[in-house]
Design a protein around this motif. Structure first.
Motif, PDB file in Angstrom:
ATOM      1  N   ALA A 100       0.848  -1.197   0.000  1.00  0.00           N
ATOM      2  CA  ALA A 100       0.000   0.000   0.000  1.00  0.00           C
ATOM      3  C   ALA A 100       0.885   1.249   0.000  1.00  0.00           C
ATOM      4  O   ALA A 100       0.659   2.191  -0.761  1.00  0.00           O
ATOM      5  CB  ALA A 100      -0.921  -0.008   1.220  1.00  0.00           C
ATOM      6  N   GLY A 101       1.908   1.242   0.840  1.00  0.00           N
ATOM      7  CA  GLY A 101       2.800   2.396   0.920  1.00  0.00           C
ATOM      8  C   GLY A 101       3.514   2.659  -0.398  1.00  0.00           C
ATOM      9  O   GLY A 101       3.566   3.799  -0.878  1.00  0.00           O
ATOM     10  N   MET A 102       4.046   1.606  -1.013  1.00  0.00           N
ATOM     11  CA  MET A 102       4.809   1.798  -2.244  1.00  0.00           C
ATOM     12  C   MET A 102       3.910   2.246  -3.389  1.00  0.00           C
ATOM     13  O   MET A 102       4.328   3.013  -4.260  1.00  0.00           O
ATOM     14  CB  MET A 102       5.561   0.512  -2.598  1.00  0.00           C
ATOM     15  N   ARG A 103       2.659   1.784  -3.376  1.00  0.00           N
ATOM     16  CA  ARG A 103       1.732   2.222  -4.430  1.00  0.00           C
ATOM     17  C   ARG A 103       1.278   3.670  -4.184  1.00  0.00           C
ATOM     18  O   ARG A 103       1.110   4.446  -5.127  1.00  0.00           O
ATOM     19  CB  ARG A 103       0.534   1.279  -4.499  1.00  0.00           C
ATOM     20  N   GLU A 104       1.089   4.022  -2.908  1.00  0.00           N
ATOM     21  CA  GLU A 104       0.750   5.418  -2.616  1.00  0.00           C
ATOM     22  C   GLU A 104       1.891   6.332  -3.082  1.00  0.00           C
ATOM     23  O   GLU A 104       1.659   7.371  -3.708  1.00  0.00           O
ATOM     24  CB  GLU A 104       0.511   5.632  -1.108  1.00  0.00           C
ATOM     25  N   TRP A 106       4.114   5.838  -5.470  1.00  0.00           N
ATOM     26  CA  TRP A 106       4.202   5.923  -6.928  1.00  0.00           C
ATOM     27  C   TRP A 106       3.073   6.790  -7.484  1.00  0.00           C
ATOM     28  O   TRP A 106       3.257   7.550  -8.437  1.00  0.00           O
ATOM     29  CB  TRP A 106       4.156   4.510  -7.527  1.00  0.00           C
ATOM     30  N   THR A 107       1.889   6.695  -6.878  1.00  0.00           N
ATOM     31  CA  THR A 107       0.720   7.402  -7.400  1.00  0.00           C
ATOM     32  C   THR A 107       0.723   8.878  -7.010  1.00  0.00           C
ATOM     33  O   THR A 107       0.346   9.734  -7.820  1.00  0.00           O
ATOM     34  CB  THR A 107      -0.576   6.741  -6.861  1.00  0.00           C
ATOM     35  N   THR A 108       1.145   9.180  -5.776  1.00  0.00           N
ATOM     36  CA  THR A 108       0.974  10.551  -5.269  1.00  0.00           C
ATOM     37  C   THR A 108       2.287  11.270  -4.959  1.00  0.00           C
ATOM     38  O   THR A 108       2.282  12.484  -4.789  1.00  0.00           O
ATOM     39  CB  THR A 108       0.177  10.547  -3.942  1.00  0.00           C
ATOM     40  N   GLY A 109       3.385  10.547  -4.822  1.00  0.00           N
ATOM     41  CA  GLY A 109       4.646  11.176  -4.422  1.00  0.00           C
ATOM     42  C   GLY A 109       4.745  11.379  -2.915  1.00  0.00           C
ATOM     43  O   GLY A 109       5.670  12.026  -2.423  1.00  0.00           O
ATOM     44  N   PHE A 110       3.787  10.831  -2.163  1.00  0.00           N
ATOM     45  CA  PHE A 110       3.801  11.002  -0.709  1.00  0.00           C
ATOM     46  C   PHE A 110       3.603   9.654  -0.044  1.00  0.00           C
ATOM     47  O   PHE A 110       3.044   8.727  -0.628  1.00  0.00           O
ATOM     48  CB  PHE A 110       2.678  11.964  -0.265  1.00  0.00           C
ATOM     49  N   MET A 111       4.065   9.539   1.194  1.00  0.00           N
ATOM     50  CA  MET A 111       3.796   8.350   2.024  1.00  0.00           C
ATOM     51  C   MET A 111       3.873   8.791   3.475  1.00  0.00           C
ATOM     52  O   MET A 111       4.736   9.602   3.846  1.00  0.00           O
ATOM     53  CB  MET A 111       4.863   7.269   1.754  1.00  0.00           C
ATOM     54  N   GLY A 184      -8.147  -1.394   8.189  1.00  0.00           N
ATOM     55  CA  GLY A 184      -7.766  -1.657   6.795  1.00  0.00           C
ATOM     56  C   GLY A 184      -8.118  -0.551   5.819  1.00  0.00           C
ATOM     57  O   GLY A 184      -8.115  -0.765   4.602  1.00  0.00           O
ATOM     58  N   VAL A 185      -8.371   0.653   6.334  1.00  0.00           N
ATOM     59  CA  VAL A 185      -8.755   1.769   5.449  1.00  0.00           C
ATOM     60  C   VAL A 185      -7.651   2.049   4.420  1.00  0.00           C
ATOM     61  O   VAL A 185      -7.908   2.214   3.225  1.00  0.00           O
ATOM     62  CB  VAL A 185      -9.015   3.054   6.289  1.00  0.00           C
ATOM     63  N   TYR A 186      -6.431   2.061   4.910  1.00  0.00           N
ATOM     64  CA  TYR A 186      -5.291   2.414   4.055  1.00  0.00           C
ATOM     65  C   TYR A 186      -5.008   1.303   3.034  1.00  0.00           C
ATOM     66  O   TYR A 186      -4.870   1.560   1.833  1.00  0.00           O
ATOM     67  CB  TYR A 186      -4.084   2.663   4.964  1.00  0.00           C
ATOM     68  N   VAL A 187      -4.953   0.080   3.519  1.00  0.00           N
ATOM     69  CA  VAL A 187      -4.646  -1.032   2.610  1.00  0.00           C
ATOM     70  C   VAL A 187      -5.744  -1.185   1.553  1.00  0.00           C
ATOM     71  O   VAL A 187      -5.461  -1.379   0.367  1.00  0.00           O
ATOM     72  CB  VAL A 187      -4.435  -2.344   3.400  1.00  0.00           C
ATOM     73  N   ARG A 188      -6.987  -1.075   1.953  1.00  0.00           N
ATOM     74  CA  ARG A 188      -8.077  -1.248   0.971  1.00  0.00           C
ATOM     75  C   ARG A 188      -8.039  -0.149  -0.098  1.00  0.00           C
ATOM     76  O   ARG A 188      -8.407  -0.381  -1.237  1.00  0.00           O
ATOM     77  CB  ARG A 188      -9.437  -1.281   1.665  1.00  0.00           C
ATOM     78  N   ARG A 189      -7.571   1.044   0.290  1.00  0.00           N
ATOM     79  CA  ARG A 189      -7.522   2.136  -0.686  1.00  0.00           C
ATOM     80  C   ARG A 189      -6.435   1.866  -1.743  1.00  0.00           C
ATOM     81  O   ARG A 189      -6.641   2.065  -2.924  1.00  0.00           O
ATOM     82  CB  ARG A 189      -7.225   3.465   0.022  1.00  0.00           C
ATOM     83  N   VAL A 191      -4.522  -1.092  -2.143  1.00  0.00           N
ATOM     84  CA  VAL A 191      -4.407  -2.470  -2.668  1.00  0.00           C
ATOM     85  C   VAL A 191      -5.843  -2.978  -2.861  1.00  0.00           C
ATOM     86  O   VAL A 191      -6.315  -3.841  -2.120  1.00  0.00           O
ATOM     87  CB  VAL A 191      -3.598  -3.377  -1.711  1.00  0.00           C
ATOM     88  N   PRO A 192      -6.531  -2.430  -3.851  1.00  0.00           N
ATOM     89  CA  PRO A 192      -7.973  -2.697  -3.965  1.00  0.00           C
ATOM     90  C   PRO A 192      -8.304  -4.165  -4.188  1.00  0.00           C
ATOM     91  O   PRO A 192      -9.411  -4.600  -3.860  1.00  0.00           O
ATOM     92  CB  PRO A 192      -8.412  -1.831  -5.154  1.00  0.00           C
ATOM     93  N   GLU A 193      -7.359  -4.937  -4.711  1.00  0.00           N
ATOM     94  CA  GLU A 193      -7.666  -6.362  -4.923  1.00  0.00           C
ATOM     95  C   GLU A 193      -7.862  -7.112  -3.600  1.00  0.00           C
ATOM     96  O   GLU A 193      -8.366  -8.238  -3.597  1.00  0.00           O
ATOM     97  CB  GLU A 193      -6.604  -7.053  -5.795  1.00  0.00           C
ATOM     98  N   LEU A 194      -7.488  -6.477  -2.468  1.00  0.00           N
ATOM     99  CA  LEU A 194      -7.697  -7.120  -1.161  1.00  0.00           C
ATOM    100  C   LEU A 194      -8.942  -6.573  -0.444  1.00  0.00           C
ATOM    101  O   LEU A 194      -9.243  -6.991   0.677  1.00  0.00           O
ATOM    102  CB  LEU A 194      -6.467  -6.899  -0.259  1.00  0.00           C
ATOM    103  N   ALA A 195      -9.651  -5.648  -1.092  1.00  0.00           N
ATOM    104  CA  ALA A 195     -10.712  -4.906  -0.400  1.00  0.00           C
ATOM    105  C   ALA A 195     -11.784  -5.801   0.201  1.00  0.00           C
ATOM    106  O   ALA A 195     -12.370  -5.471   1.238  1.00  0.00           O
ATOM    107  CB  ALA A 195     -11.340  -3.884  -1.351  1.00  0.00           C
ATOM    108  N   SER A 196     -12.045  -6.947  -0.414  1.00  0.00           N
ATOM    109  CA  SER A 196     -13.162  -7.775   0.080  1.00  0.00           C
ATOM    110  C   SER A 196     -12.749  -8.690   1.242  1.00  0.00           C
ATOM    111  O   SER A 196     -13.598  -9.351   1.837  1.00  0.00           O
ATOM    112  CB  SER A 196     -13.724  -8.622  -1.059  1.00  0.00           C
ATOM    113  N   LEU A 197     -11.468  -8.718   1.580  1.00  0.00           N
ATOM    114  CA  LEU A 197     -11.044  -9.595   2.691  1.00  0.00           C
ATOM    115  C   LEU A 197     -11.495  -9.025   4.034  1.00  0.00           C
ATOM    116  O   LEU A 197     -11.609  -7.810   4.199  1.00  0.00           O
ATOM    117  CB  LEU A 197      -9.512  -9.736   2.707  1.00  0.00           C
ATOM    118  N   SER A 198     -11.718  -9.903   4.996  1.00  0.00           N
ATOM    119  CA  SER A 198     -12.098  -9.433   6.332  1.00  0.00           C
ATOM    120  C   SER A 198     -10.875  -8.837   7.031  1.00  0.00           C
ATOM    121  O   SER A 198      -9.725  -9.163   6.697  1.00  0.00           O
ATOM    122  CB  SER A 198     -12.652 -10.593   7.155  1.00  0.00           C
TER     123      SER A 198
END
Ligand SMILES: Cc1cc2nc3c(=O)[nH]c(=O)nc-3n(C[C@H](O)[C@H](O)[C@H](O)COP(=O)(O)OP(=O)(O)OC[C@H]3O[C@@H](n4cnc5c(N)ncnc54)[C@H](O)[C@@H]3O)c2cc1C
Length: 242
Positions: A100-104, A106-111, A184-189, A191-198
Protein backbone atom coordinates in the motif's frame (compact mmCIF):
# COMPACT_ATOMS: atom_id res chain seq x y z
CA UNK A 1 -1.82 6.19 7.51
CA UNK A 2 -5.48 6.03 6.52
CA UNK A 3 -6.23 9.41 8.12
CA UNK A 4 -5.06 12.78 6.77
CA UNK A 5 -3.71 13.71 10.20
CA UNK A 6 -0.32 15.28 9.53
CA UNK A 7 0.57 18.76 8.29
CA UNK A 8 1.83 17.82 4.78
CA UNK A 9 4.29 20.69 5.13
CA UNK A 10 7.34 18.69 4.05
CA UNK A 11 7.50 19.72 0.35
CA UNK A 12 6.87 23.35 1.31
CA UNK A 13 9.64 23.26 3.90
CA UNK A 14 11.95 21.57 1.42
CA UNK A 15 11.41 24.17 -1.32
CA UNK A 16 11.63 27.05 1.16
CA UNK A 17 8.06 28.26 0.70
CA UNK A 18 7.89 28.32 4.48
CA UNK A 19 10.75 28.18 6.97
CA UNK A 20 11.10 26.01 10.07
CA UNK A 21 11.25 29.09 12.30
CA UNK A 22 7.89 30.28 10.97
CA UNK A 23 6.41 26.86 11.68
CA UNK A 24 7.95 26.85 15.15
CA UNK A 25 6.64 30.31 16.08
CA UNK A 26 3.16 29.57 14.68
CA UNK A 27 2.87 26.34 16.66
CA UNK A 28 4.10 27.99 19.86
CA UNK A 29 1.59 30.80 19.31
CA UNK A 30 -1.27 28.35 18.74
CA UNK A 31 -0.35 26.59 21.98
CA UNK A 32 -0.22 29.85 23.92
CA UNK A 33 -3.64 30.90 22.56
CA UNK A 34 -5.12 27.54 23.48
CA UNK A 35 -5.76 26.79 19.79
CA UNK A 36 -3.64 23.65 19.71
CA UNK A 37 -3.56 20.85 22.31
CA UNK A 38 -0.15 20.93 23.99
CA UNK A 39 0.72 17.25 23.66
CA UNK A 40 -0.03 17.20 19.94
CA UNK A 41 1.70 20.50 19.25
CA UNK A 42 4.81 19.32 21.10
CA UNK A 43 4.80 16.11 19.11
CA UNK A 44 4.55 18.11 15.90
CA UNK A 45 7.41 20.39 16.98
CA UNK A 46 9.55 17.36 17.77
CA UNK A 47 9.07 16.25 14.16
CA UNK A 48 10.31 19.63 12.96
CA UNK A 49 13.22 19.05 15.35
CA UNK A 50 14.08 15.81 13.51
CA UNK A 51 14.30 17.80 10.31
CA UNK A 52 16.78 20.22 11.89
CA UNK A 53 18.71 17.30 13.41
CA UNK A 54 19.11 15.68 9.99
CA UNK A 55 20.21 18.92 8.36
CA UNK A 56 22.77 19.55 11.11
CA UNK A 57 24.19 16.03 10.82
CA UNK A 58 24.49 16.30 7.03
CA UNK A 59 26.05 19.76 7.19
CA UNK A 60 28.83 18.48 9.44
CA UNK A 61 29.15 15.07 7.72
CA UNK A 62 28.60 15.58 3.98
CA UNK A 63 30.10 12.15 3.26
CA UNK A 64 26.94 10.46 4.58
CA UNK A 65 25.16 11.16 1.29
CA UNK A 66 26.88 8.02 0.05
CA UNK A 67 28.67 6.52 3.06
CA UNK A 68 27.34 5.12 6.30
CA UNK A 69 27.60 7.48 9.29
CA UNK A 70 28.92 4.48 11.25
CA UNK A 71 31.76 3.30 8.99
CA UNK A 72 31.58 -0.37 10.08
CA UNK A 73 28.32 -0.62 8.10
CA UNK A 74 30.11 -0.03 4.83
CA UNK A 75 31.56 -3.53 5.04
CA UNK A 76 28.09 -5.04 5.41
CA UNK A 77 27.22 -7.81 2.94
CA UNK A 78 24.22 -6.27 1.21
CA UNK A 79 22.41 -8.52 -1.27
CA UNK A 80 21.96 -7.70 -4.93
CA UNK A 81 18.44 -8.87 -5.79
CA UNK A 82 16.94 -7.01 -8.75
CA UNK A 83 13.71 -9.04 -8.78
CA UNK A 84 13.00 -8.36 -5.10
CA UNK A 85 13.89 -4.68 -5.49
CA UNK A 86 11.49 -4.39 -8.44
CA UNK A 87 8.71 -6.10 -6.47
CA UNK A 88 9.29 -3.60 -3.65
CA UNK A 89 9.17 -0.57 -5.96
CA UNK A 90 5.97 -1.85 -7.62
CA UNK A 91 4.17 -2.71 -4.38
CA UNK A 92 4.11 -6.43 -5.06
CA UNK A 93 5.96 -7.89 -2.06
CA UNK A 94 2.94 -9.81 -0.77
CA UNK A 95 2.82 -7.74 2.47
CA UNK A 96 -0.21 -5.43 2.23
CA UNK A 97 1.03 -2.52 4.36
CA UNK A 98 4.33 -2.43 2.43
CA UNK A 99 2.58 -2.65 -0.93
CA UNK A 100 0.00 0.00 0.00
CA UNK A 101 2.80 2.40 0.92
CA UNK A 102 4.81 1.80 -2.24
CA UNK A 103 1.73 2.22 -4.43
CA UNK A 104 0.75 5.42 -2.62
CA UNK A 105 4.28 6.73 -3.21
CA UNK A 106 4.20 5.92 -6.93
CA UNK A 107 0.72 7.40 -7.40
CA UNK A 108 0.97 10.55 -5.27
CA UNK A 109 4.65 11.18 -4.42
CA UNK A 110 3.80 11.00 -0.71
CA UNK A 111 3.80 8.35 2.02
CA UNK A 112 2.94 8.58 5.71
CA UNK A 113 6.01 8.59 8.00
CA UNK A 114 5.06 5.34 9.77
CA UNK A 115 4.72 3.56 6.43
CA UNK A 116 8.04 5.01 5.23
CA UNK A 117 9.64 3.35 8.25
CA UNK A 118 7.91 0.04 7.54
CA UNK A 119 8.81 -0.10 3.84
CA UNK A 120 12.39 1.00 4.50
CA UNK A 121 12.81 -1.61 7.21
CA UNK A 122 11.39 -4.25 4.86
CA UNK A 123 13.88 -3.40 2.10
CA UNK A 124 16.88 -3.23 4.39
CA UNK A 125 16.16 -5.98 6.87
CA UNK A 126 13.80 -8.45 5.19
CA UNK A 127 15.51 -8.20 1.81
CA UNK A 128 19.01 -7.13 2.99
CA UNK A 129 19.18 -4.62 0.15
CA UNK A 130 21.50 -1.64 0.57
CA UNK A 131 19.76 1.41 2.08
CA UNK A 132 21.27 3.48 -0.76
CA UNK A 133 19.06 1.70 -3.31
CA UNK A 134 15.94 2.55 -1.32
CA UNK A 135 17.12 6.09 -0.70
CA UNK A 136 17.62 6.58 -4.45
CA UNK A 137 14.10 5.32 -5.19
CA UNK A 138 12.60 7.70 -2.63
CA UNK A 139 14.72 10.51 -4.07
CA UNK A 140 13.21 9.90 -7.50
CA UNK A 141 9.62 9.52 -6.35
CA UNK A 142 8.91 11.68 -3.25
CA UNK A 143 7.50 15.18 -3.74
CA UNK A 144 9.28 16.14 -0.50
CA UNK A 145 12.59 14.45 -1.45
CA UNK A 146 15.14 16.18 0.76
CA UNK A 147 18.77 15.10 0.87
CA UNK A 148 19.28 15.49 4.62
CA UNK A 149 15.96 13.99 5.72
CA UNK A 150 16.06 11.16 3.19
CA UNK A 151 19.62 10.06 3.89
CA UNK A 152 19.19 10.59 7.63
CA UNK A 153 16.01 8.53 7.86
CA UNK A 154 17.26 5.71 5.63
CA UNK A 155 20.40 5.44 7.75
CA UNK A 156 18.28 5.64 10.91
CA UNK A 157 16.30 2.60 9.77
CA UNK A 158 19.44 0.74 8.64
CA UNK A 159 21.05 1.32 12.03
CA UNK A 160 24.05 2.94 10.36
CA UNK A 161 23.08 6.55 11.13
CA UNK A 162 23.57 9.00 13.96
CA UNK A 163 21.41 8.01 16.93
CA UNK A 164 19.96 5.25 14.74
CA UNK A 165 17.43 2.54 15.48
CA UNK A 166 19.12 -0.54 16.98
CA UNK A 167 19.90 -3.25 14.42
CA UNK A 168 17.65 -5.77 16.18
CA UNK A 169 14.55 -3.61 15.69
CA UNK A 170 12.96 -5.34 12.71
CA UNK A 171 9.44 -4.21 11.98
CA UNK A 172 6.98 -7.06 11.53
CA UNK A 173 4.91 -5.94 8.51
CA UNK A 174 1.91 -7.98 9.65
CA UNK A 175 1.64 -6.63 13.19
CA UNK A 176 2.58 -3.11 12.07
CA UNK A 177 -0.31 -3.25 9.60
CA UNK A 178 -2.70 -4.56 12.25
CA UNK A 179 -1.60 -1.88 14.71
CA UNK A 180 -1.55 1.18 12.46
CA UNK A 181 -4.27 0.22 9.97
CA UNK A 182 -6.60 -1.90 12.13
CA UNK A 183 -9.71 -1.26 10.01
CA UNK A 184 -7.77 -1.66 6.79
CA UNK A 185 -8.76 1.77 5.45
CA UNK A 186 -5.29 2.41 4.06
CA UNK A 187 -4.65 -1.03 2.61
CA UNK A 188 -8.08 -1.25 0.97
CA UNK A 189 -7.52 2.14 -0.69
CA UNK A 190 -4.13 1.29 -2.19
CA UNK A 191 -4.41 -2.47 -2.67
CA UNK A 192 -7.97 -2.70 -3.97
CA UNK A 193 -7.67 -6.36 -4.92
CA UNK A 194 -7.70 -7.12 -1.16
CA UNK A 195 -10.71 -4.91 -0.40
CA UNK A 196 -13.16 -7.78 0.08
CA UNK A 197 -11.04 -9.60 2.69
CA UNK A 198 -12.10 -9.43 6.33
CA UNK A 199 -10.03 -7.36 8.77
CA UNK A 200 -8.80 -10.55 10.44
CA UNK A 201 -6.80 -11.69 7.38
CA UNK A 202 -6.30 -8.40 5.55
CA UNK A 203 -2.69 -8.02 6.70
CA UNK A 204 -1.87 -11.68 6.00
CA UNK A 205 -3.93 -12.49 2.91
CA UNK A 206 -2.27 -15.88 2.46
CA UNK A 207 -4.47 -16.94 5.40
CA UNK A 208 -7.62 -16.24 3.35
CA UNK A 209 -9.48 -19.15 1.86
CA UNK A 210 -7.60 -20.28 -1.27
CA UNK A 211 -10.73 -19.91 -3.40
CA UNK A 212 -11.14 -16.19 -2.59
CA UNK A 213 -10.40 -13.99 -5.65
CA UNK A 214 -8.00 -11.86 -3.56
CA UNK A 215 -5.95 -14.87 -2.57
CA UNK A 216 -5.47 -15.67 -6.24
CA UNK A 217 -4.76 -12.22 -7.69
CA UNK A 218 -2.43 -10.89 -4.96
CA UNK A 219 1.19 -12.14 -4.80
CA UNK A 220 2.43 -14.54 -2.15
CA UNK A 221 5.05 -12.99 0.18
CA UNK A 222 8.43 -12.74 -1.55
CA UNK A 223 10.12 -13.66 1.75
CA UNK A 224 8.71 -15.37 4.82
CA UNK A 225 8.79 -12.97 7.79
CA UNK A 226 10.28 -15.34 10.39
CA UNK A 227 13.04 -16.62 8.12
CA UNK A 228 13.89 -13.11 6.89
CA UNK A 229 14.08 -11.86 10.47
CA UNK A 230 16.48 -14.63 11.47
CA UNK A 231 18.64 -14.00 8.40
CA UNK A 232 18.79 -10.26 9.15
CA UNK A 233 19.77 -10.81 12.79
CA UNK A 234 22.56 -13.17 11.74
CA UNK A 235 23.84 -10.72 9.13
CA UNK A 236 23.76 -7.79 11.53
CA UNK A 237 25.51 -9.77 14.28
CA UNK A 238 28.49 -10.15 11.98
CA UNK A 239 29.07 -6.40 12.16
CA UNK A 240 31.92 -5.41 14.41
CA UNK A 241 30.78 -3.57 17.52
CA UNK A 242 27.18 -4.85 17.64
C1 LIG B 1 12.88 6.21 5.04
C2 LIG B 1 12.39 7.64 5.24
C3 LIG B 1 12.68 8.60 4.29
C4 LIG B 1 12.23 9.92 4.45
N1 LIG B 1 12.53 10.85 3.49
C5 LIG B 1 12.13 12.14 3.66
C6 LIG B 1 12.44 13.14 2.68
O1 LIG B 1 13.06 12.86 1.66
N2 LIG B 1 11.99 14.40 2.91
C7 LIG B 1 11.30 14.75 4.05
O2 LIG B 1 10.92 15.92 4.20
N3 LIG B 1 11.03 13.83 5.00
C8 LIG B 1 11.41 12.54 4.84
N4 LIG B 1 11.10 11.62 5.80
C9 LIG B 1 10.51 12.07 7.07
C10 LIG B 1 8.98 12.07 7.17
O3 LIG B 1 8.43 10.86 6.73
C11 LIG B 1 8.33 13.23 6.40
O4 LIG B 1 8.97 14.43 6.70
C12 LIG B 1 6.84 13.37 6.81
O5 LIG B 1 6.16 12.15 6.58
C13 LIG B 1 6.22 14.49 5.99
O6 LIG B 1 4.84 14.58 6.27
P1 LIG B 1 4.26 15.85 7.04
O7 LIG B 1 4.80 17.11 6.46
O8 LIG B 1 2.77 15.70 7.04
O9 LIG B 1 4.85 15.60 8.49
P2 LIG B 1 4.45 16.16 9.96
O10 LIG B 1 4.26 14.98 10.84
O11 LIG B 1 3.34 17.14 9.88
O12 LIG B 1 5.79 16.85 10.46
C14 LIG B 1 6.08 18.24 10.27
C15 LIG B 1 7.42 18.39 9.56
O13 LIG B 1 8.47 17.84 10.36
C16 LIG B 1 9.47 17.27 9.51
N5 LIG B 1 9.61 15.84 9.82
C17 LIG B 1 8.64 15.00 10.25
N6 LIG B 1 9.16 13.76 10.48
C18 LIG B 1 10.47 13.83 10.15
C19 LIG B 1 11.54 12.91 10.16
N7 LIG B 1 11.40 11.63 10.57
N8 LIG B 1 12.75 13.32 9.73
C20 LIG B 1 12.94 14.59 9.29
N9 LIG B 1 11.97 15.52 9.29
C21 LIG B 1 10.75 15.15 9.70
C22 LIG B 1 9.02 17.49 8.08
O14 LIG B 1 9.66 18.63 7.58
C23 LIG B 1 7.52 17.68 8.23
O15 LIG B 1 6.94 18.45 7.19
C24 LIG B 1 11.51 10.28 5.62
C25 LIG B 1 11.22 9.30 6.57
C26 LIG B 1 11.64 7.99 6.38
C27 LIG B 1 11.33 6.95 7.43
Amino acid sequence: PGVAGTSRLSPHLHFGEIGPRQVWVAAQGAMAMGEAPHAEARRFLSEVGWREFNHTILFHNPQIQTQSFRPEFDGFGWRRDDAAFKAWTQGRTGYPIVDAGMRELWTTGFMHNRVRMIVASFLIKHLLIDWRQGEAWFWDTLVDADLASNVGNWQWVAGSGADAAPYFRIFNPITQGEKFDPRGVYVRRWVPELASLSDSVLHQPWMAHPSSPSARSYPRPIVEHGAARTRALEAYKSLKGN
